[in-house]
Structure formats: structure tokens, C-alpha cells
Design a protein around this motif. Structure first.
Motif, mmCIF file in Angstrom:
data_model
loop_
_atom_site.group_PDB
_atom_site.id
_atom_site.type_symbol
_atom_site.label_atom_id
_atom_site.label_comp_id
_atom_site.label_asym_id
_atom_site.label_seq_id
_atom_site.Cartn_x
_atom_site.Cartn_y
_atom_site.Cartn_z
ATOM 1 N N TYR A 1 0.833 -1.200 0.000
ATOM 2 C CA TYR A 1 0.000 0.000 0.000
ATOM 3 C C TYR A 1 0.868 1.251 0.000
ATOM 4 C CZ TYR A 1 -2.900 3.767 1.901
ATOM 5 O OH TYR A 1 -3.532 4.966 2.104
ATOM 6 N N ASP B 1 0.364 5.462 0.415
ATOM 7 C CA ASP B 1 -0.596 6.475 0.814
ATOM 8 C C ASP B 1 -0.871 7.472 -0.298
ATOM 9 O OD1 ASP B 1 -2.235 6.854 3.004
ATOM 10 O OD2 ASP B 1 -1.045 8.515 3.787
ATOM 11 N N ARG C 1 -3.667 6.023 -2.741
ATOM 12 C CA ARG C 1 -4.764 5.381 -2.017
ATOM 13 C C ARG C 1 -5.928 5.030 -2.929
ATOM 14 N NH1 ARG C 1 -7.122 8.566 2.976
ATOM 15 N NH2 ARG C 1 -4.971 8.237 3.671
#
Length: 316
Positions: free
Chosen positions: A126, A128, A131
Motif C-alpha cells: 500500500y 498512501d 490510495r
């Protein structure tokens, strides 16, 4: 739009570095307050809250004078809540836009005691800054054909990250809930969380919601339109319930699971027609937890990194 009001309760410990990212996401339609219960954090949580409150003055801050763990901290939030409903959030999670509206709609349409959002956990790939791309990829995954693939009471296994193909029209009834659920405030005040779940407090939510089901005959539902998105381990680090590392967490989880079984298993078996002993259940649970955390091979990490770069984030 519903006229009902929602109090969000978020217990927190050692997560000052995440609060500016997570708390604002819970302030959605119908939310009249966000109650942050600081469980005597050793970090800069008080200062971080002051910073977030400048932009979101409906945040109310309470600090325990000693570390009391999650269940007791949630009860502090319950005691201060003024809303018709209480949503129990996490300090390391993000509530996706529109989720509170969907939960309230299901709550009032089906006259529920509690409605749970879909818990989605971010993996190590992941980013940020990506997202939206990650969520577009992640939310499509986990589609199943039947409720049996989501709820297995006989083994206390709940695959709540999954959803049924027709979920947008049909929230499903469940026997218990995961973290991230909207609860009638009057029921929350009567039931309360059990502070005897110590350490990592594993099963404290399972216990709370099973008791709503068994003792208060409340209808519990899972509405996968609403999503609570848990941030990845590398952002959370060894904070909160993970403090002390995996071995400490594992030992605590085993102790909490046994406490839960001794307290609730006979009633669960009677209601759902299950014939399994506490000893079998506990042995199965312990066997499901490896002695050490499992890490993927270097090759798998390398291949996944390129998969995300090329097909998820499209960083050509």
C-alpha cells in the motif's frame, strides 16, 4: 438523510503519528462528536489531538490516568456519548466516505441493534499517495457466493473482509461483528465491553457483539457497502495492541480466546446447535497461530512489488 445522531468513539494508545490521518475520516454525515479516549499514551498524543481539533472542533478528548486497555477505554467513550448511535472506530483505520450514511440506512431500515462495516486491511504494498488506485483494486477482491464463506460459527472464523455478490441490495444478518460497527447507544450502555479482556484484548469485540445477540436479542447485520480501511503494518508499527511484538501478542491472544470460550461457548452452542468442546476450540485456535510471524520469500516480495507498480499503480 436520517435525523439520527452518531457519536464516534475511538480508543487510542501510542498512535500520535496516525491521528491526523485517521480521525477526520470518521466525521461524516450525522456525526455530532468524535470521542477520543487516550489510554494514557506515552507519546505525543495530547499534542496531536490539539492539532486535529483546530480543524475539527467536534472532537472531544479524554485521557485515562492509567493504562486501562481497549475495552475499558471504549466504556469511557460510551459513558460520554450523546448520540442516538455509537460508532466504534480505530485509531489506525480510515472510514471511507459515505460509510456512515450506509450504516445508518441499514440500521433504521432493518431495525438493527448493530451494523458492521466491511473491514479491509492494507497490505505491505500500500502507498498512501496512491490510495485511490489501491482501494479500487482492493475493494473488488474478496467476492464470495454464500454467507457460509463469511461466517463459520463452529470454528469461530469470520471472513468479514469478504462480501456476497448481491451485497449492495442485501446486507446479511450475522451472529457477531468485527471492529468498526454502528451500535444503538442504549444497547451499548447496557451491554458494555468486558474489561477483563486484558493484554491485546483479543475477542473483546466478538464478546461484546455476541452478547448483544445472545443476551439482548439484538439483530446484527453486515453491510459491505460501508468500509473501514486498516492502515498497513509498516505505518502502524508495534503500537497499540501490538506493543511488545508478535510473541507477546500471541500469548495474550491465546489467554483472551480461552476467557471468551469459558464465558460464552455454552450459550453459543445452545443457540446454534454446535457440539464442540472448549478444549477442541482452544487447541484449534492455538494451532492457527504460528510460533513466529510468517514472512514471504524475497522472490515473492519482488514479484508483488512489480505487479503493483505495473498493474495497480500503473507506474510505467
Amino acid at each position: 438523510m436520517s435525523k439520527s445522531t452518531v457519536s464516534v468513539v475511538v480508543p487510542s494508545y501510542g498512535r500520535a503519528h496516525l491521528l491526523a490521518k485517521t480521525l477526520p475520516t470518521y466525521i461524516q454525515d450525522n456525526v455530532v462528536e468524535l470521542i477520543l479516549v487516550d489510554d494514557c499514551s506515552p507519546d505525543a498524543t495530547p499534542k496531536a489531538v490539539v492539532g486535529v481539533k483546530k480543524d475539527y472542533p467536534i472532537i472531544r478528548y479524554f485521557r485515562n490516568d492509567r493504562n486501562m486497555r481497549q475495552p475499558a477505554s471504549k466504556n469511557v467513550g460510551i459513558d460520554h456519548a450523546v448520540g442516538d448511535y455509537i460508532y466504534f472506530g480505530d485509531d489506525d483505520s480510515i472510514l471511507l466516505p459515505g460509510s456512515m450514511r450506509d450504516l445508518l440506512e441499514t440500521m433504521e431500515k432493518y431495525h438493527c441493534g448493530a451494523v458492521m462495516a466491511r473491514p479491509v486491511v492494507a497490505g505491505p504494498d500500500y502507498r498512501d499517495d496512491k490510495r485511490e488506485e489501491y482501494l479500487k483494486w482492493r475493494l473488488k477482491r474478496g467476492c464470495v457466493d454464500s454467507e457460509k464463506e463469511i461466517v463459520d460459527i463452529a470454528h469461530l472464523q469470520f471472513n468479514f473482509g469478504s462480501y456476497i455478490k448481491t451485497y449492495r441490495k442485501n446486507p446479511i444478518t450475522v451472529p457477531t461483528c468485527h471492529a468498526g460497527a454502528l451500535v444503538r447507544a442504549d444497547l451499548a450502555r447496557e451491554c458494555r465491553f468486558d474489561p477483563n479482556f486484558r493484554g491485546c484484548a483479543y475477542r473483546e469485540e466478538t464478546d461484546f457483539f455476541f452478547r448483544l445477540n445472545l443476551d439482548y436479542e439484538a439483530r446484527l447485520m453486515y453491510d459491505a457497502r460501508a468500509v473501514q480501511f486498516n492502515l498497513p503494518d509498516y505505518m502502524v508499527k508495534d503500537t497499540g495492541a501490538r506493543e511488545g511484538g508478535y510473541a507477546v501478542w500471541r500469548k495474550s491472544a491465546i489467554e483472551c480466546n480461552l476467557y471468551f470460550l469459558n464465558k460464552n461457548w455454552a450459550k453459543i452452542c445452545a443457540k446454534y446447535g454446535i457440539d464442540r468442546s472448549i478444549e477442541d476450540m482452544q487447541a484449534e485456535f492455538e494451532a492457527s497461530l504460528p510460533l513466529r510471524p510468517q514472512h514471504p520469500s524475497a522472490l515473492k516480495v519482488f514479484l508483488k512489488r512489480w505487479y503493483f507498480r505495473l498493474f495497480v499503480y500503473k507506474a510505467f
